[in-house]
Design an enzyme around this catalytic site. Structure first.
Site, PDB file in Angstrom:
ATOM      1  N   HIS A 194       0.839  -1.204   0.000  1.00 13.36           N
ATOM      2  CA  HIS A 194       0.000   0.000   0.000  1.00 13.36           C
ATOM      3  C   HIS A 194       0.869   1.248   0.000  1.00 13.36           C
ATOM      4  O   HIS A 194       1.749   1.392   0.833  1.00 13.36           O
ATOM      5  CB  HIS A 194      -0.928  -0.010   1.219  1.00 13.36           C
ATOM      6  CG  HIS A 194      -2.118  -0.903   1.025  1.00 13.36           C
ATOM      7  ND1 HIS A 194      -3.385  -0.554   1.394  1.00 13.36           N
ATOM      8  CD2 HIS A 194      -2.212  -2.126   0.458  1.00 13.36           C
ATOM      9  CE1 HIS A 194      -4.223  -1.526   1.078  1.00 13.36           C
ATOM     10  NE2 HIS A 194      -3.533  -2.498   0.509  1.00 13.36           N
ATOM     11  N   TYR A 208      -9.814   5.683   6.738  1.00  7.91           N
ATOM     12  CA  TYR A 208     -10.043   6.037   8.147  1.00  7.91           C
ATOM     13  C   TYR A 208     -11.127   7.112   8.172  1.00  7.91           C
ATOM     14  O   TYR A 208     -10.937   8.192   7.611  1.00  7.91           O
ATOM     15  CB  TYR A 208      -8.776   6.604   8.777  1.00  7.91           C
ATOM     16  CG  TYR A 208      -7.687   5.572   9.016  1.00  7.91           C
ATOM     17  CD1 TYR A 208      -7.565   4.926  10.240  1.00  7.91           C
ATOM     18  CD2 TYR A 208      -6.773   5.247   8.016  1.00  7.91           C
ATOM     19  CE1 TYR A 208      -6.565   3.982  10.475  1.00  7.91           C
ATOM     20  CE2 TYR A 208      -5.763   4.300   8.239  1.00  7.91           C
ATOM     21  CZ  TYR A 208      -5.675   3.674   9.473  1.00  7.91           C
ATOM     22  OH  TYR A 208      -4.680   2.739   9.696  1.00  7.91           O
ATOM     23  N   PRO A 232      -5.487   0.354  18.369  1.00  8.07           N
ATOM     24  CA  PRO A 232      -5.176  -0.166  17.031  1.00  8.07           C
ATOM     25  C   PRO A 232      -5.127   0.886  15.913  1.00  8.07           C
ATOM     26  O   PRO A 232      -4.700   0.568  14.803  1.00  8.07           O
ATOM     27  CB  PRO A 232      -6.308  -1.168  16.772  1.00  8.07           C
ATOM     28  CG  PRO A 232      -7.414  -0.754  17.669  1.00  8.07           C
ATOM     29  CD  PRO A 232      -6.791  -0.127  18.866  1.00  8.07           C
ATOM     30  N   LYS A 248       0.047  -0.164  15.156  1.00  5.24           N
ATOM     31  CA  LYS A 248       1.450  -0.179  15.591  1.00  5.24           C
ATOM     32  C   LYS A 248       1.804  -1.358  16.490  1.00  5.24           C
ATOM     33  O   LYS A 248       2.987  -1.603  16.760  1.00  5.24           O
ATOM     34  CB  LYS A 248       1.788   1.132  16.326  1.00  5.24           C
ATOM     35  CG  LYS A 248       1.783   2.352  15.431  1.00  5.24           C
ATOM     36  CD  LYS A 248       2.888   2.268  14.401  1.00  5.24           C
ATOM     37  CE  LYS A 248       2.871   3.368  13.384  1.00  5.24           C
ATOM     38  NZ  LYS A 248       3.294   2.917  12.056  1.00  5.24           N
ATOM     39  N   TYR A 255       3.353   6.794  10.098  1.00  5.60           N
ATOM     40  CA  TYR A 255       2.484   5.692   9.647  1.00  5.60           C
ATOM     41  C   TYR A 255       3.315   4.574   9.011  1.00  5.60           C
ATOM     42  O   TYR A 255       3.082   3.402   9.288  1.00  5.60           O
ATOM     43  CB  TYR A 255       1.439   6.226   8.657  1.00  5.60           C
ATOM     44  CG  TYR A 255       0.313   5.249   8.436  1.00  5.60           C
ATOM     45  CD1 TYR A 255      -0.854   5.320   9.205  1.00  5.60           C
ATOM     46  CD2 TYR A 255       0.402   4.241   7.474  1.00  5.60           C
ATOM     47  CE1 TYR A 255      -1.890   4.413   9.016  1.00  5.60           C
ATOM     48  CE2 TYR A 255      -0.616   3.335   7.279  1.00  5.60           C
ATOM     49  CZ  TYR A 255      -1.766   3.430   8.053  1.00  5.60           C
ATOM     50  OH  TYR A 255      -2.782   2.523   7.868  1.00  5.60           O
TER      51      TYR A 255
HETATM   52  C1  PHB Z   1      -6.238  -4.078  10.042  1.00  7.05           C
HETATM   53  O1  PHB Z   1      -6.027  -4.371   8.854  1.00  7.05           O
HETATM   54  O2  PHB Z   1      -6.780  -4.871  10.831  1.00  7.05           O
HETATM   55  C2  PHB Z   1      -5.877  -2.719  10.516  1.00  7.05           C
HETATM   56  C3  PHB Z   1      -5.262  -1.849   9.643  1.00  7.05           C
HETATM   57  C4  PHB Z   1      -4.957  -0.572  10.068  1.00  7.05           C
HETATM   58  C5  PHB Z   1      -5.270  -0.171  11.352  1.00  7.05           C
HETATM   59  C6  PHB Z   1      -5.858  -1.062  12.230  1.00  7.05           C
HETATM   60  C7  PHB Z   1      -6.174  -2.336  11.817  1.00  7.05           C
HETATM   61  O3  PHB Z   1      -4.998   1.089  11.735  1.00  7.05           O
END
Ligand code: PHB
Ligand code: APR
Length: 391
Positions: free
Chosen positions: A72, A201, A293, A297, A385
């Protein structure tokens, strides 16, 4: 039994350490409370920084991940009904992140340990740590009703937040820092095409949501929920309809729904324990710290701890150097606190905090708007990130 390093916990941290030490000829035994199937049944985040990918390659466990992981280059932020792309790669000199489930990371590490004939003891009960203050600490446990003892040089406490390792450090030595967030995430896994190629997000009036994935045909979605909700409160229908309300109309129109394969609720917490070493015991991964989450991280921090720990132990066994052992806690914590700050910041920016009222929401929207138009702000987000360097 005797070994050089006793490792408690066969999550990603313990398995990765075991593999890296074994590849250098350092003897180790891993003790895991649960069965292997139970460990593989846990569904967790699935986003790997390049540093974690490098560690898997170093551990000779990167083949499948290099083949199947999804690269990504950016993420989307969504607020006030509009999507804004953050080009992580362009803003970090070409860095990327990889989507590859933590369960698969664990599966690959387990397979590698088995192939090398690693000493992994599942369903080890009543694990206890003794003699931490002398040169030969001991770990005792029971298995199938029989008692065992391991005498070792060092102990790696990779046994997660609820393990015994952190609790074995005298309370007067350990300082803990904690923030509990007033909400959780309900997560749903489904064999449906992800709604977007890149993660979204979503900041929304009443709750946060996240659209992520495990593969081109398996989606993972999360919605912020009250702490006292249970999975029974979230029928698949309710989940899909709530998720679709979070998305801009044209994105919601692309949302493919289907029966859930898994649903679970996780509370959100920030936690750090200091120091991460007490005598011959090291804490690594969730045993030492928990992040919410948002930003994924958790696993990546476990990887940087194991980077510092494996290097410290290898330096000791190969060249008798102890300076990396002495600096282990300090080296880890510098990075841990930065990831703790970033995860807290992303959580604070995107979630609905009823106690902050309308003023709090306006500040979040102002910051998101600033992010959408400022390359400087986007660069700071992107650097964190994709993962800060392991140093
Ligand atoms: C996930 O793919 O489960 C995932 C990805 C990004 C995040 C949290 C969880 O910030
Ligand atoms: N004895 C033996 N094993 C134990 C004990 C104990 N007393 N207590 C816990 N364990 C085991 C757990 O069953 C688990 O398999 O330790 C392991 C810890 O693994 P994880 O919780 O996966 O933690 P870690 O390896 O540090 O990985 C960090 O996992 O929890 C996520 O968000 C976190 O992504 C991050 C990553």
């Amino acid at each position: 039994m005797k070994t050089q390093v006793a490792i408690i916990g066969a999550g990603p941290a313990g398995l990765l350490l075991s593999q890296l030490l074994d590849l250098q000829g350092i003897e180790n035994i891993v003790l895991e409370r649960q069965s292997g199937d139970y460990v593989l049944g846990r569904i967790r985040a699935g986003l790997l920084e390049q540093g974690m990918v490098d560690m898997m390659n170093l551990a000779q466990c990167g083949d499948r991940l290099n083949r199947e992981g999804l690269i990504h280059r950016g993420i989307n932020l969504c607020f006030s009904g509009n999507l804004h792309n953050i080009d992580l790669s362009a803003l970090t000199g070409g860095k990327t992140v990889m989507i590859y489930g933590q369960t698969e990371v664990t599966r690959d590490l387990m397979a590698a340990r088995q192939k090398m004939g690693g000493n992994l003891i599942y369903e080890a009960k009543d694990v206890a740590i003794h003699n931490l203050d002398d040169d030969h600490p001991r770990v005792t446990y029971t298995k199938d009703g029989q008692a065992f003892e391991i005498v070792c040089d060092y102990i790696a406490g990779c046994d997660g937040f609820h393990g015994v390792s952190r609790q074995s450090i005298p309370a007067e030595t350990l300082k803990t820092y904690e923030k509990i967030y007033p909400f959780g995430w309900i997560g749903l896994l489904a064999d449906t095409k992800p709604v977007s190629d890149e993660l979204i997000y979503v900041h929304h009036e009443k709750s946060f949501a996240l659209c992520t994935m495990r593969s081109a045909s398996r989606s993972r979605y999360y919605i912020q929920c009250p702490l006292d909700d249970t999975v029974a409160d979230w029928s698949d229908d309710r989940f899909w309809s709530k998720l679709s309300q979070h998305l801009p109309a044209e994105t919601a129109a692309q949302l493919e729904t289907g029966p859930s394969i898994e649903k679970s609720i996780a509370p959100l917490r920030s936690f750090v324990a200091e120091p991460m070493r007490y005598g011959r015991l090291f804490l690594a991964g969730d045993a030492a710290h928990i992040v919410p989450p948002t930003g994924a991280k958790g696993l990546n921090l476990a990887a940087s701890d194991i980077y510092f720990l494996s290097n410290a132990l290898i330096a000791f066994y190969k060249t008798n150097q102890t300076d990396l052992i002495e600096r282990y806690s300090e080296n880890c914590l510098r990075r841990v606190w930065k990831a703790t700050r970033f995860s807290w910041w992303m959580t604070s920016l995107l979630h609905h905090f009823p106690e902050n009222g309308a003023f709090g929401t306006k500040l979040q929207l102002a910051e998101l708007d600033y992010l959408a138009e400022s390359t400087a702000a986007q660069t700071a987000l992107s650097e964190n990130y994709v993962g800060l360097p392991f140093r």
